[in-house]
Design a protein around this motif. Structure first.
Motif, PDB file in Angstrom:
ATOM      1  N   SER A 115       0.859  -1.189   0.000  1.00 53.53           N
ATOM      2  CA  SER A 115       0.000   0.000   0.000  1.00 53.53           C
ATOM      3  C   SER A 115       0.890   1.232   0.000  1.00 53.53           C
ATOM      4  O   SER A 115       2.086   1.154   0.330  1.00 53.53           O
ATOM      5  CB  SER A 115      -0.882   0.018   1.253  1.00 53.53           C
ATOM      6  OG  SER A 115      -0.071   0.210   2.394  1.00 53.53           O
ATOM      7  N   GLY A 116       0.288   2.353  -0.325  1.00 45.95           N
ATOM      8  CA  GLY A 116       1.033   3.606  -0.304  1.00 45.95           C
ATOM      9  C   GLY A 116       1.554   3.918   1.086  1.00 45.95           C
ATOM     10  O   GLY A 116       2.665   4.449   1.248  1.00 45.95           O
ATOM     11  N   THR A 117       0.755   3.584   2.085  1.00 46.55           N
ATOM     12  CA  THR A 117       1.158   3.816   3.472  1.00 46.55           C
ATOM     13  C   THR A 117       2.467   3.093   3.775  1.00 46.55           C
ATOM     14  O   THR A 117       3.412   3.660   4.321  1.00 46.55           O
ATOM     15  CB  THR A 117       0.053   3.315   4.436  1.00 46.55           C
ATOM     16  OG1 THR A 117      -1.121   4.091   4.205  1.00 46.55           O
ATOM     17  CG2 THR A 117       0.471   3.405   5.884  1.00 46.55           C
ATOM     18  N   GLU A 118       2.503   1.824   3.408  1.00 47.24           N
ATOM     19  CA  GLU A 118       3.730   1.051   3.648  1.00 47.24           C
ATOM     20  C   GLU A 118       4.914   1.635   2.884  1.00 47.24           C
ATOM     21  O   GLU A 118       6.035   1.677   3.396  1.00 47.24           O
ATOM     22  CB  GLU A 118       3.535  -0.377   3.128  1.00 47.24           C
ATOM     23  CG  GLU A 118       3.003  -1.356   4.117  1.00 47.24           C
ATOM     24  CD  GLU A 118       2.886  -2.722   3.447  1.00 47.24           C
ATOM     25  OE1 GLU A 118       3.909  -3.351   3.172  1.00 47.24           O
ATOM     26  OE2 GLU A 118       1.747  -3.129   3.163  1.00 47.24           O
ATOM     27  N   MET A 245       9.849  11.662  -3.545  1.00 45.91           N
ATOM     28  CA  MET A 245       8.697  12.043  -4.368  1.00 45.91           C
ATOM     29  C   MET A 245       7.610  11.017  -4.096  1.00 45.91           C
ATOM     30  O   MET A 245       7.772   9.841  -4.476  1.00 45.91           O
ATOM     31  CB  MET A 245       9.049  11.962  -5.850  1.00 45.91           C
ATOM     32  CG  MET A 245       9.955  13.043  -6.305  1.00 45.91           C
ATOM     33  SD  MET A 245       8.978  14.420  -6.906  1.00 45.91           S
ATOM     34  CE  MET A 245       9.771  14.648  -8.465  1.00 45.91           C
ATOM     35  N   ASP A 246       6.551  11.436  -3.463  1.00 50.54           N
ATOM     36  CA  ASP A 246       5.457  10.496  -3.215  1.00 50.54           C
ATOM     37  C   ASP A 246       4.554  10.475  -4.451  1.00 50.54           C
ATOM     38  O   ASP A 246       3.692  11.318  -4.636  1.00 50.54           O
ATOM     39  CB  ASP A 246       4.682  10.905  -1.961  1.00 50.54           C
ATOM     40  CG  ASP A 246       3.595   9.889  -1.627  1.00 50.54           C
ATOM     41  OD1 ASP A 246       3.385   8.962  -2.429  1.00 50.54           O
ATOM     42  OD2 ASP A 246       2.946  10.041  -0.572  1.00 50.54           O
ATOM     43  N   GLU A 247       4.789   9.458  -5.270  1.00 45.59           N
ATOM     44  CA  GLU A 247       4.078   9.324  -6.554  1.00 45.59           C
ATOM     45  C   GLU A 247       2.897   8.369  -6.445  1.00 45.59           C
ATOM     46  O   GLU A 247       2.475   7.773  -7.443  1.00 45.59           O
ATOM     47  CB  GLU A 247       5.061   8.797  -7.612  1.00 45.59           C
ATOM     48  CG  GLU A 247       6.187   9.751  -7.941  1.00 45.59           C
ATOM     49  CD  GLU A 247       6.171  10.135  -9.419  1.00 45.59           C
ATOM     50  OE1 GLU A 247       5.075  10.352  -9.969  1.00 45.59           O
ATOM     51  OE2 GLU A 247       7.262  10.203 -10.000  1.00 45.59           O
TER      52      GLU A 247
END
Ligand code: PMP
Length: 435
Positions: A115-118, A245-247
């Motif tokens: 997941s994005g969180t992880e 960079m959070d893509e």
């Protein structure tokens, strides 16, 4: 005009008996009218009563190719008939990592998560281990997932909690975050180059990372102003800080190579999820050989039972192959641009002040802005409640997008020109209800 939803209601009542607020993610809670969706196909979803909606939420972004994409599903079926998960590396992981490296500038090595969180959690640890520092900068309104480190001053924080522009307060978004970690997260106003420079000059010795959403996709897809991402890059280079960079929203959506291709600025680390696997759980952390090389068995931890699982990687293998080798993203850009432009025209013709942001694949509009919107504080000056009324009127007309304008409209390769026309017709009618 109102939708008939007895079966949906009954299911939601059942859901409330077994799950807090009847949902498994707080963002899905819409009060008494919380939908229960039973089917998705292409650009459409259906609720339990058979009401059909053109879907611009796309599960908060991942469904880049449309719901229930056959090529993706076929690839998964083929893969899972040989097992889904092993305590060893699988060829699909290698294939997907190779493709990501080919597609995404700045990515030389990849690790998978779910997941994005992880992904952001791992990226922050890598950055801390790499630099030997603990603090990091994020930007107000940017959202990087549900883990404790990053849940400060995101898109649900009230204006009064943010402090002044010059000296922003990092306000926790939830109870339950240990006070001990609060000082580790420093918030800066998005697009405030002067403020960023001042804070970095003051605190760089403690800074492991600057994490940024290259398009602020959790506050209505506000674009980075010219030079803003470049400044982050420069400051990170000057002070040995890791640029993340959070893509998660932009990756494989705004361009084949995400924001690093679109803006021509590379992070040291990039985090991907959502469009990488068209709705199946897979995430990736990618970056330079140097920073990713910080990961070391027994010394710098990254991993997890389901990392690189056979379902997510099979889905990504098919999704990324389509995105890399077909014109899917060009179609999204063309048709999405027509929708974006059409929305602007309908609102202007109706005499409704608005401010439209983003790119065809992910965009949003705010009604009655009080100032030029370039950050989260500007967003809070717009009339979000009027926007919600418009979204409700659109839903009654068979078009679903997020009622809260902070979450963008997402456009998929399955949305047709006819869907765009129908959406604009619905909007023409719906705007009359909010005058
Ligand atoms: N980063 C960004 C930019 C996001 O938009 C999100 C989710 N909306 C996340 C991280 C967290 O991703 P996930 O919900 O998959 O944990």
């Amino acid at each position: 005009m109102s939708l008939t939803t007895p079966k949906t209601h009954a299911l939601f009542e059942r859901a409330k008996q077994v799950m807090p607020y009847g949902v498994t993610s707080n963002f899905r809670y819409w009060g008494d009218e919380t939908p229960v969706i039973t089917k998705g196909e292409g650009a459409y979803v259906w609720d339990a009563d058979g009401n059909k909606f053109i879907d611009y939420r796309l599960a908060f972004g991942p469904i880049i190719l449309g719901h229930a994409n056959k090529q993706v599903n076929d690839r998964i079926i083929q893969s899972i008939s040989n097992g889904t998960l092993f305590a060893h590396t699988h060829p699909l992981e290698i294939e997907v990592a190779e493709r990501i490296i080919r597609m995404c500038p700045g990515v030389e090595k990849v690790r998978f998560a779910n997941s994005g969180t992880e992904a952001t959690m791992h990226a922050l640890r890598i950055a801390r281990a790499h630099t030997g520092r603990e603090k990091f900068i994020k930007f107000e309104g940017d959202y990087h997932g549900f883990h404790d480190y990053v849940l400060f001053s995101t898109a649900t924080t009230p204006l009064g909690a943010l402090g002044s522009r010059r000296s922003p307060i990092s306000a926790p978004n939830t109870s339950g975050i240990p006070a001990a970690i609060r000082d580790l997260c420093i918030n800066v106003v998005y697009n405030d180059s002067e403020g960023l420079e001042r804070i970095v000059k003051d605190k760089w010795q403690d800074l492991a990372a600057i994490i940024v959403e290259p398009i602020a996709g959790n506050i209505g897809s506000i674009m980075p102003e010219k030079g803003f991402l470049e400044l982050i890059r420069k400051l990170c280079d000057e002070h040995g800080i890791v640029m993340i960079m959070d893509e998660v929203k932009t990756g494989f959506r705004i361009a084949k190579g995400g924001a690093t291709e679109y803006f021509g600025v590379k992070g040291d680390l990039m985090t991907y999820a959502k469009s990488i696997a068209n709705g199946y759980p897979l995430a990736a952390i990618g970056g330079s050989e140097k920073v990713m090389g910080t990961i070391e068995p027994g010394r710098v931890a990254q991993g997890g039972t389901y990392c690189g699982n056979g379902v997510g990687t099979a889905a990504a293998a098919a999704t990324l192959e389509i995105l890399e080798t077909t014109d899917a993203l060009e179609q999204i850009n063309q048709r999405g641009a027509r929708l974006m432009q059409g929305i602007g025209e309908v609102l202007t013709e109706a005499g409704i002040e608005h401010s439209l942001h983003g790119v065809p694949g992910m965009f949003s509009f705010f009604l009655d802005p009080q100032e030029k919107i370039r950050d989260y504080r500007g967003v809070l000056g717009a009339n979000l409640e009027r926007g919600e009324r418009l979204a409700a009127a659109m839903r009654e007309r068979g078009v679903e997008y997020e009622p809260d304008a902070r979450e963008p409209w997402f456009f998929s390769a399955a949305h047709s020109d006819q869907d765009v026309d129908e959406t604009l017709n619905a909007l023409n009618d719906a705007v009359k209800t909010i005058k």
